[in-house]
Motif scaffolding. Structure first.
Motif, short mmCIF file in Angstrom:
data_model
loop_
_atom_site.label_atom_id
_atom_site.label_comp_id
_atom_site.label_asym_id
_atom_site.label_seq_id
_atom_site.Cartn_x
_atom_site.Cartn_y
_atom_site.Cartn_z
N GLU A 1 0.85 -1.18 0.00
CA GLU A 1 0.00 0.00 0.00
C GLU A 1 0.89 1.23 0.00
O GLU A 1 2.11 1.12 0.16
N PRO A 2 0.29 2.42 -0.23
CA PRO A 2 1.13 3.61 -0.38
C PRO A 2 2.00 3.87 0.84
O PRO A 2 1.58 3.66 1.98
N THR A 3 3.21 4.33 0.57
CA THR A 3 4.14 4.71 1.63
C THR A 3 4.58 6.15 1.39
O THR A 3 5.71 6.42 0.98
N PRO A 4 3.66 7.08 1.61
CA PRO A 4 3.97 8.47 1.28
C PRO A 4 5.14 8.97 2.11
O PRO A 4 5.26 8.65 3.30
N LYS A 5 5.97 9.78 1.49
CA LYS A 5 7.07 10.41 2.23
C LYS A 5 6.57 11.56 3.10
O LYS A 5 7.16 11.87 4.12
N SER A 6 5.52 12.21 2.65
CA SER A 6 5.07 13.39 3.40
C SER A 6 4.47 12.96 4.73
O SER A 6 4.02 11.83 4.91
N VAL A 7 4.50 13.88 5.69
CA VAL A 7 4.00 13.59 7.04
C VAL A 7 2.91 14.60 7.40
O VAL A 7 2.84 15.68 6.82
N PRO A 8 2.09 14.24 8.37
CA PRO A 8 1.11 15.22 8.86
C PRO A 8 1.84 16.39 9.50
O PRO A 8 2.90 16.20 10.12
N HIS A 9 1.27 17.57 9.37
CA HIS A 9 1.90 18.73 9.99
C HIS A 9 0.89 19.86 10.11
O HIS A 9 0.00 20.00 9.27
N VAL A 10 1.04 20.65 11.17
CA VAL A 10 0.22 21.85 11.35
C VAL A 10 1.12 23.08 11.31
O VAL A 10 2.12 23.13 12.04
N TRP A 11 0.80 24.01 10.44
CA TRP A 11 1.46 25.32 10.47
C TRP A 11 0.53 26.25 11.25
O TRP A 11 -0.55 26.59 10.76
N ARG A 12 0.95 26.66 12.45
CA ARG A 12 0.06 27.42 13.31
C ARG A 12 0.06 28.89 12.90
O ARG A 12 1.09 29.46 12.57
N TRP A 13 -1.09 29.45 12.95
CA TRP A 13 -1.25 30.85 12.57
C TRP A 13 -0.41 31.76 13.47
O TRP A 13 0.14 32.75 13.03
N ARG A 14 -0.29 31.34 14.73
CA ARG A 14 0.50 32.17 15.65
C ARG A 14 1.97 32.16 15.25
O ARG A 14 2.72 33.06 15.63
N ASP A 15 2.40 31.15 14.49
CA ASP A 15 3.76 31.14 13.97
C ASP A 15 3.84 31.82 12.60
O ASP A 15 4.83 32.47 12.25
N VAL A 16 2.82 31.64 11.83
CA VAL A 16 2.85 32.12 10.44
C VAL A 16 2.62 33.62 10.37
O VAL A 16 3.33 34.33 9.65
N GLU A 17 1.65 34.09 11.11
CA GLU A 17 1.21 35.49 10.97
C GLU A 17 2.34 36.49 11.23
O GLU A 17 2.56 37.38 10.41
N PRO A 18 3.11 36.34 12.32
CA PRO A 18 4.18 37.33 12.52
C PRO A 18 5.25 37.26 11.44
O PRO A 18 5.89 38.27 11.13
N ARG A 19 5.46 36.11 10.87
CA ARG A 19 6.55 35.97 9.89
C ARG A 19 6.14 36.45 8.51
O ARG A 19 6.94 37.04 7.79
N ILE A 20 4.90 36.25 8.13
CA ILE A 20 4.48 36.82 6.84
C ILE A 20 4.42 38.34 6.98
O ILE A 20 4.74 39.09 6.04
N THR A 21 4.10 38.81 8.19
CA THR A 21 4.11 40.25 8.43
C THR A 21 5.53 40.80 8.35
O THR A 21 5.77 41.86 7.75
N LYS A 22 6.47 40.05 8.93
CA LYS A 22 7.86 40.49 8.83
C LYS A 22 8.34 40.49 7.37
O LYS A 22 9.06 41.41 6.93
N ALA A 23 7.89 39.50 6.61
CA ALA A 23 8.25 39.48 5.18
C ALA A 23 7.76 40.73 4.49
O ALA A 23 8.39 41.23 3.55
N GLY A 24 6.65 41.24 4.96
CA GLY A 24 6.11 42.48 4.40
C GLY A 24 7.04 43.66 4.63
O GLY A 24 7.03 44.62 3.86
N ARG A 25 7.82 43.59 5.67
CA ARG A 25 8.77 44.68 5.94
C ARG A 25 10.06 44.48 5.15
O ARG A 25 10.72 45.43 4.76
N LEU A 26 10.41 43.21 4.95
CA LEU A 26 11.73 42.92 4.38
C LEU A 26 11.77 42.98 2.86
O LEU A 26 12.79 43.32 2.28
N VAL A 27 10.70 42.58 2.22
CA VAL A 27 10.71 42.60 0.74
C VAL A 27 9.41 43.22 0.23
O VAL A 27 8.35 43.09 0.85
N THR A 28 9.51 43.86 -0.92
CA THR A 28 8.32 44.40 -1.55
C THR A 28 7.73 43.34 -2.49
O THR A 28 8.41 42.39 -2.90
#
Lengths: 355, 355, 355, 355
Positions: A44-71
């Motif tokens: 049966e399938p043996t996917p390489k990918s794994v379950p994962h959660v990207w938490r908004w509390r981690d993502v939101e500040p970093r996409i915001t920081k990206a907004g400062r660093l690059v246009t």
């Protein structure tokens, strides 16, 4: 349809003569199948990918920081890719790309098109826009937009606030197929040639204009924006329905021209988990990316609990057992998957957990 | 439909602050899209696979030696894989597997099934057999046999001579999709429950039995064996036809239940290059594996000449310019490709060379 | 799915006032539904057509006499229509036309086309020809030929003997739909632009030419002639098969481009009743015209026995119970029906007799 | 695609011998084709039906009078059929039935089902209901409801006012095909098992429930009621669109499961004629019944002007030239036709008038 995991029965031993033979055929770009059969033809399938959660509390500040660093102009697209921890390519599952895109007030993300198809699910903000083949649509929290294969598209933000959305693409699939094409539009922004919400009125009310033939034969949804105010109402209207044991009130976004998935390679769903609902576990070959549109809860994926909260993104790999539960009231999940590809060739399977 | 290769316009510079940012988001399994955009979104496909010819004069002695070194029982399948020199996986192109299989007199290749679909094109010998879901068919030079997804199949050889064929599978595609399933049949050989050539009479004469409904909805060809004696006659009957400028008399094997390709993921063709014919160059996204069924000639692939002779196997990668020429009389090529997958999603393209 | 015949429940009485009302609305081209409801909305179909056999011993001398009385040139087509005794229109059933056509040596039936589609089943003779859209085919006893909607066609006979065939058309259906179009070709005979049996080699061997796209989208069979020598062999190869309880070895002629019926409005079948076979009675909405291609036997239609012998033509009306039996050995029946029309709209039904 | 009307070329004379022959073959239920060829195979359609307008000022008082003379219980359905003046059957065109139905306050029209499919377009009133297979819907002026083939349906009126609608059925077609089935439900009214507007929320918002498979394969629209408030808004939103030269803003009601017509035999449209719009004349094989939903105007049909006002019903026969004009402001027309039947078999044609 499940299969039992049995050891492979090839039993070629090892010997100096065989080793010489393997080297010899290797010079001619050949290799014995029996050396790889057990690894390639797994029960049966043996996917390489794994379950994962990207938490908004981690993502939101970093996409915001990206907004400062690059246009947006520098970056072409200001996107943080969500990379599956177990994959060595820009992908959330074997076939699906996920990214978080932010457009700041006054910015423009220039016009291009490409052979991968894209979806957008708005996480935060109101008043950005996407223009696809001459139709401009204002994007609001919870809206689902489609950008079919090879359609010209650009984004902008004429509001006062940053707008952030989830980008979903079939890019890993298209790259695997050696089918990537990309092109810039001659100008930064394409001309807007259609009225606001043109496609909603032309195709979105169970009517269609009789004088129009879709240039692509109808394989792509002509609807640019499936608005949250409409889709959320449906979810709640159907709250009392039995729904799916494995998914609650799981509604598929459809292409009004065919009744099929909104893009030919990816289907997209919005689902309501009612207060206290805990679904039955199942698994299927299709891999899925989720975004939490309302509420919170958790999923048990291959026996491990993954909690999620508003705006989190998480992934369920192929052929992985999963069940969902809401906590503290109702929850709404947006998701997209590669099921249409698998279905086209009889490669999807589903197994429901029998307690 | 061709695209011009233009440089990507993202131009994010480098700085210690950016490097720190990249490291920071990496901890959360994120990465900026702008770092990979130019590599991922190429103006046109950049397949890793390369053109290659596996010459029969190299293959034949080595598959014969494999017959001395390992038994079919030991090997499960005595197959030498044809590996694309530029790929690091068991594949001839990104999506297609090719192998050379030999069954010796008296041998049995035991019964199994798997989610990849397979084709067989007989290179040498007469009197081996393949049994698929209870129908047994004798295999002769030039025959084309289908083994659809998840059908039980086994091989044997009751003749006095080795029989060798080309195996084509969509296994790389199925593995990329995380959709591999495999199972053994409880016995070494499955029972033969149908008459010899049953499918030929039921489905092969532009008649169909009215009392039968295909269990798979007709997506797979019900024909087990498209016999060389029939297909070769057609090629030669149509010799005077104009044919395709890029491919001569190119005939597609069809599923008589739908008129579509003989397998949902792979189409297969037999083509006649007439004496002195030199086709017009073209390229398409579909990648193709060829076997030389009659005569000899050469192909010019991306500007380089590749000569081929009887029984050679060669590969044309995705989006590669190619043209074919016969030398010393007529030539017949068998081929299979991944075009049906691409077509399902509007991802195939073709460009014909304009001199 | 059968319905019970129940009396209608409308029970509007009679009165002078009502009679005046009926007259009054009649002046405005209106009429109360309740006056016709019981007649129009019957519990099950009440076809006007009746079962009937046109015996060859009656037909043959009269079509021969017609050959003395009128020329093909005078008659345009020398056809004796087979009229259902209970219908007041040129039809064998509500939707199907049947006729017996004879072409004498040296004659030409001039070129025309029309919106009804036609089939030919050759009853007697060898060496006449039909030309359809530039392809000429020699007609022999037992051959089945298609003449799709709006294709140019003419007939001739370069042999020494009269050739007689059964003509089947969907003309009554097309007339009911107000969709009749007819046109003459500028010349008596159209030019032959294709090789003899061109379509057989292009489409008839489970191969298709990859450089051709059917101009009609594939809705019509590209095969001009399904030859008796091929179709009869299949019937006899499948003799040991279980077949259909209601129809024996019933094989449908298929359009190789779609796997569907050979014409979009009419399907056609060839069926073998084995020695001593007596089928189970059933009924279906589709009405059917039969011609006896080999042997003899009888059918019981709505409880009455109808004997038939070689070359006889008979009709089973819609929703009529029928069962078939061979006598004195095997029998072969050719038939055509209007089932594809009914199936397109979910209007066909079948009921199998439960003893 | 138009054909020139040319005289037929059959020219069999008259003689006593021929007359005797005609009588002789008549005894065997045969007849020479050449006697009917010119009448049957006409150069273009010669429909019996004629254009006609049933004026609301004539219809309204008479359906009202019918309400005094008969009860719904007596009549089963209180319907005044609109009979084409030139047809001798209960039909508005060769294939289409039209009728005006009234349900008075407190009445029930009992539950039945039949193989013809039906549509309802509400002309006057508010607060009646139709129940189809357990779903009940309240009917208001301008609503379009579908009653697919063989679905249980009943009507009622719990309001204080009479409700009147246009009934459209494919009954003449179904009767021609000998395919009529009819059955009563065991009770006068069927149980209501679904929520109000259930289908609107399940299927009407470009979402579909993923846990439901349509029992009919999706051939019928799952939408019970296409509401005027929604459809009228679309017409007016698209007012500035170019639209169709022959029909203005002509929107087709679609089956959200397939994107095709709302019933497999009949399509239905709502069209806006803008103030002062006068369309280009065209003709097509499909015959059409119109109802005036808003405003007034006229149509020129085969050269004759037919004025129409609010709530009038009129008919355009097959292959009849027609053009529409609004007078005194905008007009909205509802219509239904038999085009899907013709299209299924390549029998529809359209010719646009070239000035």
């Amino acid at each position: 349809m499940a299969t039992e995991a049995v050891p492979h029965r090839s039993h070629v031993g090892a010997s100096p003569e065989l080793e010489r033979f393997y080297a010899e055929v290797g010079e001619f770009h050949m290799r014995p199948l029996w050396l790889v059969l057990a690894d390639a033809m797994t029960p049966e399938p043996t996917p390489k990918s794994v379950p994962h959660v990207w938490r908004w509390r981690d993502v939101e500040p970093r996409i915001t920081k990206a907004g400062r660093l690059v246009t947006a102009d520098q970056a072409e697209r200001r996107v943080l890719m969500l990379l599956n921890p177990a994959l060595d390519k820009p992908a959330a599952t074997a076939t699906l790309f996920a990214g978080i895109q932010m457009v700041l007030p006054g910015e423009i993300a220039r016009t291009h098109h490409h052979s991968p198809a894209a979806i957008r699910f708005v996480i935060q903000g109101e008043g950005a826009h996407t223009t696809v083949n001459g139709e401009k649509s204002i994007m609001s929290k919870g809206d689902y937009l489609t950008t079919p294969n090879w359609t010209w598209h650009d984004h902008g933000n004429e509001s006062k606030e940053p707008v952030i959305w989830l980008d979903g693409l079939d890019m890993p699939f298209v790259i695997m197929m050696d089918a990537m094409f990309f092109q810039y539009f001659p100008e930064e922004t394409q001309p807007v040639t259609k009225r606001m919400d043109d496609s909603k009125y032309r195709w979105g009310a169970n009517l269609k204009p009789s004088w129009v033939r879709p240039s692509d034969g109808g394989v792509y949804s002509p609807l640019l924006n499936y608005r949250w105010q409409d889709t959320r109402e449906v979810l709640h209207r159907l709250r009392e329905d039995e729904g799916s044991p494995c998914d609650g009130i799981l509604m598929e976004y459809v292409n009004p021209y065919t009744g099929g998935p909104s893009l030919p390679t990816m289907d997209a769903h919005l689902q309501l988990l009612r207060a206290g609902e805990h679904t039955t576990a199942h698994r299927h070959v299709a891999s899925t990316v989720y975004n939490v549109a309302e509420g919170g809860g958790y999923s048990i994926i291959n026996g491990k609990r993954f909690d999620w909260a508003l705006n989190d993104t998480f992934v369920v790999p192929a052929w992985s057992w999963h069940e969902h539960a809401s906590t503290g009231g109702e929850a709404v999940l947006f998701s997209y998957s590669d099921r249409p590809i698998l279905r086209s060739f009889g490669l999807d399977r589903e197994q429901i957990h029998q307690p």
